[in-house]
Design a protein around this motif. Structure first.
Motif, PDB file in Angstrom:
ATOM      1  N   SER A 109      43.158  41.962  32.616  1.00  6.91           N
ATOM      2  CA  SER A 109      43.510  42.669  31.380  1.00  6.91           C
ATOM      3  C   SER A 109      45.008  42.923  31.285  1.00  6.91           C
ATOM      4  N   ALA A 110      45.649  43.090  32.439  1.00  7.88           N
ATOM      5  CA  ALA A 110      47.092  43.341  32.460  1.00  7.88           C
ATOM      6  C   ALA A 110      47.909  42.077  32.223  1.00  7.88           C
ATOM      7  N   GLY A 111      47.217  40.919  32.194  1.00  3.86           N
ATOM      8  CA  GLY A 111      47.892  39.688  31.831  1.00  3.86           C
ATOM      9  C   GLY A 111      48.429  38.847  32.959  1.00  3.86           C
ATOM     10  N   ASP A 113      48.830  35.715  35.422  1.00  2.00           N
ATOM     11  CA  ASP A 113      48.683  34.287  35.135  1.00  2.00           C
ATOM     12  C   ASP A 113      47.789  33.587  36.150  1.00  2.00           C
ATOM     13  N   ALA A 114      47.544  34.228  37.287  1.00  2.00           N
ATOM     14  CA  ALA A 114      46.620  33.716  38.304  1.00  2.00           C
ATOM     15  C   ALA A 114      46.170  34.897  39.145  1.00  2.00           C
ATOM     16  N   LEU A 115      45.035  34.732  39.821  1.00  2.00           N
ATOM     17  CA  LEU A 115      44.453  35.831  40.584  1.00  2.00           C
ATOM     18  C   LEU A 115      44.049  35.340  41.969  1.00  2.00           C
ATOM     19  N   ILE A 116      44.395  36.147  42.984  1.00  2.00           N
ATOM     20  CA  ILE A 116      44.034  35.861  44.371  1.00  2.00           C
ATOM     21  C   ILE A 116      43.173  37.013  44.875  1.00  2.00           C
ATOM     22  N   LEU A 117      42.119  36.716  45.629  1.00  2.00           N
ATOM     23  CA  LEU A 117      41.177  37.753  46.068  1.00  2.00           C
ATOM     24  C   LEU A 117      40.756  37.520  47.508  1.00  2.00           C
ATOM     25  N   THR A 118      40.756  38.609  48.317  1.00  2.00           N
ATOM     26  CA  THR A 118      40.035  38.595  49.592  1.00  2.00           C
ATOM     27  C   THR A 118      38.727  39.348  49.339  1.00  2.00           C
ATOM     28  N   ALA A 119      37.653  38.621  49.197  1.00  2.00           N
ATOM     29  CA  ALA A 119      36.396  39.187  48.698  1.00  2.00           C
ATOM     30  C   ALA A 119      35.740  40.133  49.700  1.00  2.00           C
ATOM     31  N   ASN A 120      35.330  41.305  49.218  1.00  2.00           N
ATOM     32  CA  ASN A 120      34.582  42.242  50.050  1.00  2.00           C
ATOM     33  C   ASN A 120      33.198  41.726  50.392  1.00  2.00           C
ATOM     34  N   ASP A 121      32.632  40.923  49.514  1.00  2.00           N
ATOM     35  CA  ASP A 121      31.251  40.460  49.664  1.00  2.00           C
ATOM     36  C   ASP A 121      31.173  39.053  49.073  1.00  2.00           C
ATOM     37  N   SER A 122      30.681  38.100  49.846  1.00  2.00           N
ATOM     38  CA  SER A 122      30.589  36.725  49.348  1.00  2.00           C
ATOM     39  C   SER A 122      29.664  36.617  48.148  1.00  2.00           C
ATOM     40  N   ASP A 123      28.652  37.495  48.082  1.00  2.00           N
ATOM     41  CA  ASP A 123      27.639  37.403  47.032  1.00  2.00           C
ATOM     42  C   ASP A 123      27.915  38.292  45.827  1.00  2.00           C
ATOM     43  N   GLY A 124      28.792  39.278  45.942  1.00  2.00           N
ATOM     44  CA  GLY A 124      28.868  40.305  44.903  1.00  2.00           C
ATOM     45  C   GLY A 124      30.055  40.250  43.976  1.00  2.00           C
ATOM     46  N   VAL A 125      30.935  39.260  44.145  1.00  2.00           N
ATOM     47  CA  VAL A 125      32.171  39.275  43.369  1.00  2.00           C
ATOM     48  C   VAL A 125      32.245  38.146  42.344  1.00  2.00           C
ATOM     49  N   SER A 126      31.129  37.508  42.062  1.00  2.00           N
ATOM     50  CA  SER A 126      31.148  36.403  41.099  1.00  2.00           C
ATOM     51  C   SER A 126      31.594  36.871  39.715  1.00  2.00           C
ATOM     52  N   GLY A 127      31.359  38.162  39.392  1.00  2.00           N
ATOM     53  CA  GLY A 127      31.787  38.682  38.101  1.00  2.00           C
ATOM     54  C   GLY A 127      33.292  38.588  37.913  1.00  2.00           C
ATOM     55  N   ALA A 128      34.042  38.730  39.015  1.00  2.00           N
ATOM     56  CA  ALA A 128      35.496  38.603  38.933  1.00  2.00           C
ATOM     57  C   ALA A 128      35.883  37.162  38.620  1.00  2.00           C
ATOM     58  N   VAL A 129      35.177  36.210  39.237  1.00  2.00           N
ATOM     59  CA  VAL A 129      35.438  34.794  38.964  1.00  2.00           C
ATOM     60  C   VAL A 129      35.093  34.470  37.517  1.00  2.00           C
ATOM     61  N   ASP A 130      33.968  35.011  37.037  1.00  2.00           N
ATOM     62  CA  ASP A 130      33.563  34.790  35.639  1.00  2.00           C
ATOM     63  C   ASP A 130      34.634  35.303  34.674  1.00  2.00           C
ATOM     64  N   ALA A 131      35.146  36.506  34.953  1.00  2.00           N
ATOM     65  CA  ALA A 131      36.149  37.095  34.065  1.00  2.00           C
ATOM     66  C   ALA A 131      37.422  36.256  34.047  1.00  2.00           C
ATOM     67  N   ALA A 135      39.010  33.997  30.874  1.00  2.00           N
ATOM     68  CA  ALA A 135      40.386  34.217  30.426  1.00  2.00           C
ATOM     69  C   ALA A 135      41.283  33.006  30.686  1.00  2.00           C
ATOM     70  N   GLY A 136      40.721  31.954  31.295  1.00  2.00           N
ATOM     71  CA  GLY A 136      41.503  30.761  31.594  1.00  2.00           C
ATOM     72  C   GLY A 136      42.529  30.975  32.682  1.00  2.00           C
ATOM     73  N   ILE A 137      42.201  31.838  33.648  1.00  2.00           N
ATOM     74  CA  ILE A 137      43.137  32.194  34.706  1.00  2.00           C
ATOM     75  C   ILE A 137      42.726  31.523  36.016  1.00  2.00           C
ATOM     76  N   PRO A 138      43.623  30.776  36.670  1.00  2.00           N
ATOM     77  CA  PRO A 138      43.309  30.180  37.977  1.00  2.00           C
ATOM     78  C   PRO A 138      42.961  31.252  39.002  1.00  2.00           C
ATOM     79  N   PHE A 139      42.071  30.927  39.912  1.00  2.00           N
ATOM     80  CA  PHE A 139      41.538  31.890  40.876  1.00  2.00           C
ATOM     81  C   PHE A 139      41.615  31.261  42.265  1.00  2.00           C
ATOM     82  N   VAL A 140      42.136  32.002  43.223  1.00  2.00           N
ATOM     83  CA  VAL A 140      42.223  31.551  44.609  1.00  2.00           C
ATOM     84  C   VAL A 140      41.612  32.626  45.505  1.00  2.00           C
TER      85      VAL A 140
END
Length: 393
Positions: A109-111, A113-131, A135-140
């Motif tokens: 939401s803050a804009g 251009d790309a997002l990097i995540l160390t996931a707390n849970d392999s199964d529970g963070v898919s919503g972040a990837v969906d978002a 938004a057309g934002i690369p995810f690592v």
């Protein structure tokens, strides 16, 4: 078990690293402290300054584990070299999955251009990837992989993954410790967050190594949630149940330090002449414990490179790197997928502690999320050493 390991790093990244190592060394920092990254109740939601209009967000698991501080540190170094803004945030605990997804959504939401995540849970963070996808934002992703919940649409959703081969690293660590114990003994395993791929893989590595020895027995295996205090309590309970413990293998260093505390509080000797305790991450607390002769070993996964490479890969993706350059590799019976970049690992013991302790001490001087104002020649040489190990994979 991973079917194949792929080493991926663009020529541009290697070139940029070489230039930075030649040009960016600065004054040395020789101060030491107790390794606390930040107050556990606080967030590291700060921003590094840069001239570029690009912003890369990174959300790590906690600010109190030096492993994630190391990842963020590498990310900020890369951002400063590239001239892009790196915005760092974290959850308070490694079990706060919903909070982590919310922080990712706030970054989007803050804009960023790309997002990097160390996931707390392999199964529970898919919503972040969906978002991010919407938004057309690369995810690592770094350190912990994310489970495929998208089926045949995986190519459109799954992020790149940068991390170590957790199972192989844990296997090497366990072999080192068991051999030091004479190839025999009774073992306790302290697992991390059971839903995290890093814990699953590290535990599998321990178990694979143990299976190669006829005279090694697993007395118990319990989760201590990657938390130092939880590990102290859990280990104390295990000591009451088992009086003949020879080795304690922990899925991270915080749990290893907690296990050492519990053993000492119960009057049990630790170190080369007592119970051999080992962890993973190369955390300053663990390095100091090794230097004191208490913790026997730690496996360092070169997390500084994980954050560093993640920003460079995110930068490439923002600028339209052909996705065919990132090759999908299946893992965990095809349920988890990623575009892998693997970092090396090093087993740290009393024999090589002097090579790694200064890294932990200098890292502890940095406040997560701020600019890195001073980088010693040692630290640049340390990064160079990791890059050489990476090239040799």
């Amino acid at each position: 078990m991973k079917k194949r390991m792929t080493k991926i790093l663009s020529i541009a990244v290697i070139g940029a690293m070489a230039m930075s190592l030649a040009a960016c060394g600065s004054s040395s920092s020789d101060s030491t402290n107790d390794g606390s990254a930040a107050d556990e109740s606080s967030s590291a939601a700060e921003t590094s300054t840069a001239d570029s209009d690009l912003t890369i967000g990174i959300v790590v698991k906690t600010a109190t584990n030096a492993h994630f501080q190391d990842i963020a540190y590498g990310a900020v170094l890369a951002g400063q070299e590239l001239g892009v803004e790196v915005r760092v945030d974290n959850t308070t605990t490694e079990s706060d999955v919903d909070g982590q997804v919310t922080k990712c959504e706030n970054m989007i939401s803050a804009g960023v251009d790309a997002l990097i995540l160390t996931a707390n849970d392999s199964d529970g963070v898919s919503g972040a990837v969906d978002a991010a996808h919407d938004a057309g934002i690369p995810f690592v992703t770094v350190d912990t992989e994310i489970t495929n919940v998208w089926g045949d649409e995986i190519d459109d959703y799954m992020p790149n993954y940068i991390g170590v081969d957790h199972e192989e690293m844990a296997y090497e660590l366990a072999k080192t410790v068991i051999d030091a114990a004479g190839g025999e003994g009774n073992v306790i395993i302290l697992r991390g967050v059971d839903a995290a791929s890093s814990s699953i893989e590290r535990t599998a590595g321990f178990e694979r190594a143990i299976a190669e020895y006829d005279n090694v027995t697993v007395l118990d295996s319990q989760s201590a949630s990657y938390d130092q205090d939880t590990a102290t309590t859990t280990m104390s309970d295990l000591i009451q149940a088992h009086s003949d413990i020879d080795i304690v293998l922990c899925c991270n260093d915080l749990m290893a330090v907690g296990a050492v505390t519990a053993l000492e509080e119960n009057g049990i000797e630790v170190g080369e002449d007592g119970v051999l305790v080992a962890g993973i991450d190369g955390n300053l607390l663990a390095l100091q414990s090794i230097d004191e002769g208490k913790l026997y070993a730690s496996a360092y996964d070169w997390s500084i490179l994980q954050g560093y490479y993640a920003v460079y890969q995110a930068y490439d993706l923002i600028n339209g790197t052909d996705s065919s350059e990132w090759e999908y590799q299946p893992n965990y019976d095809d349920d988890v997928y990623s575009l892998y970049t693997f970092t090396p690992d090093t087993i740290v013991t009393s024999e090589n502690i002097d090579e790694y302790l200064p890294h932990g001490e200098e890292l502890a001087e940095w406040t997560m999320g701020t600019d890195v104002e001073s980088v010693s020649d040692y630290m640049w040489e340390f990064i160079d050493k990791g890059n050489e190990l990476f090239d040799a994979l």
